[in-house]
Design an enzyme around this catalytic site. Sequence first.
Site, short mmCIF file in Angstrom:
data_model
loop_
_atom_site.label_atom_id
_atom_site.label_comp_id
_atom_site.label_asym_id
_atom_site.label_seq_id
_atom_site.Cartn_x
_atom_site.Cartn_y
_atom_site.Cartn_z
N TYR A 31 7.45 4.38 10.10
CA TYR A 31 7.83 2.97 10.17
C TYR A 31 8.26 2.38 8.81
O TYR A 31 8.62 1.22 8.74
CB TYR A 31 6.70 2.13 10.77
CG TYR A 31 5.36 2.28 10.07
CD1 TYR A 31 5.04 1.51 8.95
CD2 TYR A 31 4.40 3.17 10.54
CE1 TYR A 31 3.81 1.64 8.31
CE2 TYR A 31 3.16 3.31 9.91
CZ TYR A 31 2.87 2.54 8.81
OH TYR A 31 1.66 2.68 8.18
N HIS A 70 -2.06 3.43 6.39
CA HIS A 70 -2.97 2.33 6.69
C HIS A 70 -4.42 2.79 6.56
O HIS A 70 -5.23 2.15 5.90
CB HIS A 70 -2.71 1.81 8.10
CG HIS A 70 -3.62 0.70 8.52
ND1 HIS A 70 -3.55 -0.56 8.00
CD2 HIS A 70 -4.65 0.68 9.41
CE1 HIS A 70 -4.49 -1.32 8.54
NE2 HIS A 70 -5.17 -0.59 9.39
N ARG A 126 0.87 -1.18 0.00
CA ARG A 126 0.00 0.00 0.00
C ARG A 126 0.90 1.23 0.00
O ARG A 126 1.74 1.41 0.88
CB ARG A 126 -0.95 0.00 1.20
CG ARG A 126 -0.28 -0.11 2.57
CD ARG A 126 -1.30 0.12 3.69
NE ARG A 126 -0.75 -0.22 4.99
CZ ARG A 126 0.00 0.59 5.73
NH1 ARG A 126 0.32 1.79 5.28
NH2 ARG A 126 0.47 0.19 6.90
#
Length: 371
Positions: A284, A274, A270
């Site tokens: 991250y 999120h 992706r």
Amino acid sequence: MASKLKNAQLDAKKALEAVEEQFQTLQILNEQGEVVNEAAMPNLTDEQLQELMRRMVYTRILDQRSISLNRQGRLGFYAPTAGQEASQLASQFALETEDFILPGYRDVPQIVWHGLPLSQAFLWSRGHFEGMNIPEGVNVLHPQIIIGAQYVQTAGVALGMKKRGTKAVAITYTGDGGTSQGDFYEGINFAGAYKAPAIFVIQNNQFAISTPREKQTAAKTLAQKAVAAGIPGIVVDGMDPLAVYAATREARERAINGEGPTLIETLTYRYGPHTMAGDDPTRYRTADLDNEWEKKDPLVRFRKFLENKGLWSEEKETEVIEQAKEDIKEALKQADAAPKQKVTDLMSIMYEEMPQTLKEQYELYKEKESK
């Protein structure tokens, strides 16, 4: 200090490697859009190839517009889909109208292409109950927010299809993080035990929110978890629409022929956060990792393949983009025209026969709303 067994009956390392070696990644198109596995090529006409590309381009525009609308406060919950178009749309493209989709919260594109009006998808995002007033003949459920719950539901829907003698399948999706949920194993185990016609897709986009895939499990692949449930599993290049289509179509054929469920792991990514609810992927994920996966972009790969066959052009893509923008604009108008949601609406549709305690509250709210 523990000592080694002198006559160990199990070579644990060798046994594990024997399982892992069975799960090689299926790929048909490489990153340059070249066919590298002619034997696995699905039987798709030129028109079908063009239609699949049209849907992928359209959905990329829908994703961009949905992110913008979310930031404007015109949509509610939204989980970006860019990067996962091949995984989502090629798997849906391999289905038939009678098949049933039980989506996760990122899987709105599949149910839209399966027949849910776009205006209702927007209303679902806003939390309006009309968003999931699913039209007759559209075989989808609303996107599941509880991670992994759709796997158990899919096992039940698929078993119902089997008992009715329906030649159709139930398909569901979760991410790599969803495979750590108990519902994931319960779903595939139940479906396997009853040979229910189900397809379970793991969209391994490398991160469960911020948790990297390698911290989810010690398993080398997620597809190998199928072994424990006694069902077939396969790893697919999830940025390759032809590979995803081929794997899904084959799983469907096995299912309707009474051979039970299949677990498909699509290796994808992706590009966005999120969800739009405050997630920051730069905390991250590295820029190098993002760049690495951008080179595998499913739209770029498939575009090259179709252009080499003379089936796609910049003009065709522009037409799709403009059509998507117009459709989105019209769907928003329809969503905006929906009646304002009232508390009494929710109460009246909750029960076939409203309990006495709610009847009393209903009258109170009805009086408030009339003022």
